[in-house]
Design a protein around this motif. Structure first.
Motif, PDB file in Angstrom:
ATOM      1  N   THR A 134       0.833  -1.209   0.000  1.00 23.62           N
ATOM      2  CA  THR A 134       0.000   0.000   0.000  1.00 23.62           C
ATOM      3  C   THR A 134       0.865   1.257   0.000  1.00 23.62           C
ATOM      4  OG1 THR A 134      -1.750  -1.157   1.196  1.00 23.62           O
ATOM      5  CG2 THR A 134      -1.807   1.245   1.238  1.00 23.62           C
ATOM      6  N   GLY A 135       1.921   1.229   0.797  1.00 25.14           N
ATOM      7  CA  GLY A 135       2.813   2.385   0.838  1.00 25.14           C
ATOM      8  C   GLY A 135       3.428   2.672  -0.513  1.00 25.14           C
ATOM      9  N   ARG A 136       3.830   1.614  -1.215  1.00 24.42           N
ATOM     10  CA  ARG A 136       4.400   1.816  -2.548  1.00 24.42           C
ATOM     11  C   ARG A 136       3.342   2.275  -3.536  1.00 24.42           C
ATOM     12  NH1 ARG A 136       6.760  -3.125  -1.209  1.00 24.42           N
ATOM     13  NH2 ARG A 136       5.405  -4.225  -2.690  1.00 24.42           N
ATOM     14  N   ALA A 137       2.131   1.712  -3.436  1.00 25.53           N
ATOM     15  CA  ALA A 137       1.064   2.048  -4.377  1.00 25.53           C
ATOM     16  C   ALA A 137       0.619   3.489  -4.243  1.00 25.53           C
ATOM     17  CB  ALA A 137      -0.127   1.112  -4.165  1.00 25.53           C
ATOM     18  N   GLU A 138       0.690   4.031  -3.034  1.00 22.25           N
ATOM     19  CA  GLU A 138       0.261   5.408  -2.817  1.00 22.25           C
ATOM     20  C   GLU A 138       1.286   6.420  -3.327  1.00 22.25           C
ATOM     21  OE1 GLU A 138      -2.692   4.989   1.053  1.00 22.25           O
ATOM     22  OE2 GLU A 138      -0.581   5.550   1.356  1.00 22.25           O
ATOM     23  N   ARG A 189      -0.011   5.435  -9.832  1.00 26.77           N
ATOM     24  CA  ARG A 189      -1.217   4.620  -9.677  1.00 26.77           C
ATOM     25  C   ARG A 189      -1.460   3.811 -10.958  1.00 26.77           C
ATOM     26  NH1 ARG A 189      -2.026   9.314  -6.980  1.00 26.77           N
ATOM     27  NH2 ARG A 189      -2.817   9.146  -4.822  1.00 26.77           N
ATOM     28  N   PRO A 190      -2.070   2.619 -10.831  1.00 26.51           N
ATOM     29  CA  PRO A 190      -2.290   1.779 -12.012  1.00 26.51           C
ATOM     30  C   PRO A 190      -3.023   2.498 -13.145  1.00 26.51           C
ATOM     31  CG  PRO A 190      -2.697   0.507 -10.025  1.00 26.51           C
ATOM     32  CD  PRO A 190      -2.471   1.930  -9.584  1.00 26.51           C
ATOM     33  N   SER A 191      -4.018   3.307 -12.813  1.00 25.71           N
ATOM     34  CA  SER A 191      -4.754   4.012 -13.873  1.00 25.71           C
ATOM     35  C   SER A 191      -3.852   4.992 -14.602  1.00 25.71           C
ATOM     36  CB  SER A 191      -5.962   4.745 -13.285  1.00 25.71           C
ATOM     37  OG  SER A 191      -5.548   5.704 -12.317  1.00 25.71           O
ATOM     38  N   LEU A 196      -0.168   6.313 -19.286  1.00 18.26           N
ATOM     39  CA  LEU A 196       1.171   6.509 -19.838  1.00 18.26           C
ATOM     40  C   LEU A 196       1.456   5.524 -20.974  1.00 18.26           C
ATOM     41  CD1 LEU A 196       3.278   7.121 -16.595  1.00 18.26           C
ATOM     42  CD2 LEU A 196       2.788   8.803 -18.398  1.00 18.26           C
ATOM     43  N   TYR A 197       0.983   4.282 -20.834  1.00 16.02           N
ATOM     44  CA  TYR A 197       1.170   3.319 -21.921  1.00 16.02           C
ATOM     45  C   TYR A 197       0.374   3.728 -23.170  1.00 16.02           C
ATOM     46  CZ  TYR A 197       3.963  -0.084 -19.389  1.00 16.02           C
ATOM     47  OH  TYR A 197       4.991  -0.723 -18.719  1.00 16.02           O
ATOM     48  N   LEU A 198      -0.795   4.315 -22.974  1.00 13.53           N
ATOM     49  CA  LEU A 198      -1.557   4.827 -24.118  1.00 13.53           C
ATOM     50  C   LEU A 198      -0.774   5.942 -24.818  1.00 13.53           C
ATOM     51  CD1 LEU A 198      -4.038   5.193 -25.922  1.00 13.53           C
ATOM     52  CD2 LEU A 198      -5.076   6.571 -24.099  1.00 13.53           C
ATOM     53  N   ILE A 233      -1.240  -3.607 -23.631  1.00 14.01           N
ATOM     54  CA  ILE A 233      -0.970  -3.440 -22.198  1.00 14.01           C
ATOM     55  C   ILE A 233      -2.040  -2.579 -21.541  1.00 14.01           C
ATOM     56  CG2 ILE A 233       0.620  -2.377 -20.539  1.00 14.01           C
ATOM     57  CD1 ILE A 233       2.905  -3.242 -22.465  1.00 14.01           C
ATOM     58  N   CYS A 234      -2.415  -1.471 -22.209  1.00 13.62           N
ATOM     59  CA  CYS A 234      -3.393  -0.563 -21.585  1.00 13.62           C
ATOM     60  C   CYS A 234      -4.833  -0.893 -21.983  1.00 13.62           C
ATOM     61  CB  CYS A 234      -3.072   0.895 -21.921  1.00 13.62           C
ATOM     62  SG  CYS A 234      -3.273   1.350 -23.655  1.00 13.62           S
TER      63      CYS A 234
END
Length: 457
Positions: A134-138, A189-191, A196-198, A233-234
């Motif tokens: 969670t710490g890394r994801a934030e 964040r994943p979104s 960024l991949y788009l 990927i996206c």
């Protein structure tokens, strides 16, 4: 997840998905000979990074049954250890959370083996892992305005490219894509990662288009495969559909029309918007006309007309637009090129004149000098089919005056086709025909890029 793909894992994934080599190659967006090369090399051959990413995406998008088959085909034996009754004893074999979790990942603590783990150790290790993750994801390396600026950059580049010479635009494309790559190396964040991949895929597509215009078809092929991988990927259907169409055009210009057809047709499954569908049908019609099938060409033209009535739009073709768009002028240009392949002068003249008028009367920002110039060359070819040297000379006059930095590679190839028509017996010995041929020869001699093969357009 596979740490590094080799031909052995690639074959296992193909077999797990119950695909032939041809089907698997089309699914990945690579040539079937490349898949055969991987499999023949086994664990000694490792695909390039962009294809490693495509294989990662293919595995991630597989269903549970396919992943299970893949795991079975690539499984290594269970972790060994002392014990009785065939079970692995693990008590005392871990000293911290990381070692315990590694044992779980390896499958060494399944079934009765789980009795050897301290209940408290397991629960606390799971809790600590969640807290750490969670710490890394934030954490994120993207500020609130970063994606907005990158979106604006891509939209600007895609629209400026249609009226700006390729080289300075390539520098800008590469600069922005390198910024996207640097951001992807960080944490977000994943979104935002998907976004960024788009962007990376859109910029790779623009670089593929520019590489094509400069005559570097092999480089264009690498760029468009990267664009496709990023689209996978996206999960962006607009990028997938556009990349399939661009890849089809690259194969078409490379004298591989049947490969081009397969790509254009496969793109339709991702065409969620009317614009995407119309573009792919027009590309397919153009390829069929080069092969010489008037029936299939007309079928695709009818399909494009029907698809144009759809109300749905997508963010890439319709909102970004520019190179990614497919407005009426671009559709008319494609129609002219298609009819020239079939030797139909009158519909070709109607389409090319429509293209020229739409660009002349439309906004300067949307005036594609490349498409307009190519339409004029097609118009000249149609006039020659009709026996009008005057009409051909008039159509070509603005093209032959183009600045050198706007003389895209496709122009020389198409003008070579016009020269073949001028050399026909009909015009042999005609002074005006000789003069026009000399002007074209001089133009082609000063064109900086001449990498496309004759007849590729």
């Amino acid at each position: 997840m596979v740490g590094q793909w080799s031909g052995k894992e690639a074959r296992a994934l193909r077999e797990a998905k119950r695909m032939s080599i041809r089907e698997f190659a089309a699914h990945l967006g690579v040539h079937e000979r490349l898949v055969s090369k991987w499999e023949a090399g086994g664990d000694r051959v490792h695909p390039r990074p962009v294809n490693q990413a495509a294989l990662d995406t293919c595995l991630a998008r597989s269903d549970d049954v396919e992943r299970g088959r893949f795991a079975a085909l690539t499984a290594v034996g269970p972790v060994s250890g002392a014990g009785t009754g065939g079970h692995t004893a693990v008590r005392g074999s871990y000293s911290n959370d990381a070692e315990l979790l590694a044992l779980i990942d390896s499958g060494a603590v399944r079934g009765d083996g789980s009795a050897a783990i301290s209940e408290r150790d397991l629960i606390m290790a799971a809790a600590h892992e969640a807290s750490d993750h969670t710490g890394r994801a934030e954490a994120t390396n993207i500020g609130p305005s970063t994606l907005d600026q990158l979106d604006a950059d891509v939209t600007r580049i895609a629209n400026d490219y249609v009226h700006t010479p390729p080289m300075p635009m390539m520098v800008e494309m590469l600069r922005v894509r390198r910024r996207v790559y640097r951001l992807l190396e960080g944490q977000q964040r994943p979104s935002d990662t998907s976004h960024l991949y788009l962007l990376a895929g859109s910029l790779s597509g623009l670089l593929a288009n520019a590489s094509t215009d400069l005559g570097y078809l092999d480089a264009a092929g690498e760029q468009i495969r990267a664009a496709w991988a990023y689209g996978e990927i996206c999960g962006h259907n607009g990028l997938r559909a556009w990349a399939r169409g661009m890849h089809a055009l690259i194969e078409y210009w490379s004298e591989r029309p049947h490969r081009a057809l397969a790509l254009a047709q496969s793109g339709q499954q991702y065409a969620d918007s009317a614009t995407a569908a119309v573009r792919l049908h027009n590309i397919e019609a153009r390829i069929w006309s080069k092969i010489g099938s008037a029936v299939d060409t007309e079928r695709c033209i009818r399909a494009a007309t029907a698809a144009s009535e759809g109300p749905v739009t997508d963010s890439l073709h319709d909102e970004v637009g520019g190179v990614f768009g497919f407005a009426e002028a671009k559709a008319s240009y494609y129609a002219g090129a298609t009819y020239i392949h079939l030797g139909l002068a009158e519909p070709a003249l109607a389409a090319t004149e429509r293209t020229i008028e739409l660009y002349r009367s439309g906004p300067a920002r949307q005036r594609s000098y490349g498409a307009e110039a190519l339409a004029r060359v097609d118009s000249a070819a149609a006039h020659l089919i009709n026996g009008s040297l005057d009409g051909a000379a008039e159509a070509l006059s603005p093209v032959l005056e183009l600045a050198e930095d706007k003389r895209i590679a496709q122009l020389e190839e198409r003008l070579t086709g016009v020269r073949r028509r001028i050399c026909a017996p009909t015009y042999r010995g005609v002074a005006q025909a000789r003069s026009l041929d000399e002007q074209i020869e001089e133009f082609c001699g000063s064109t900086p890029t001449r990498s496309l093969p004759p007849g590729a357009g």
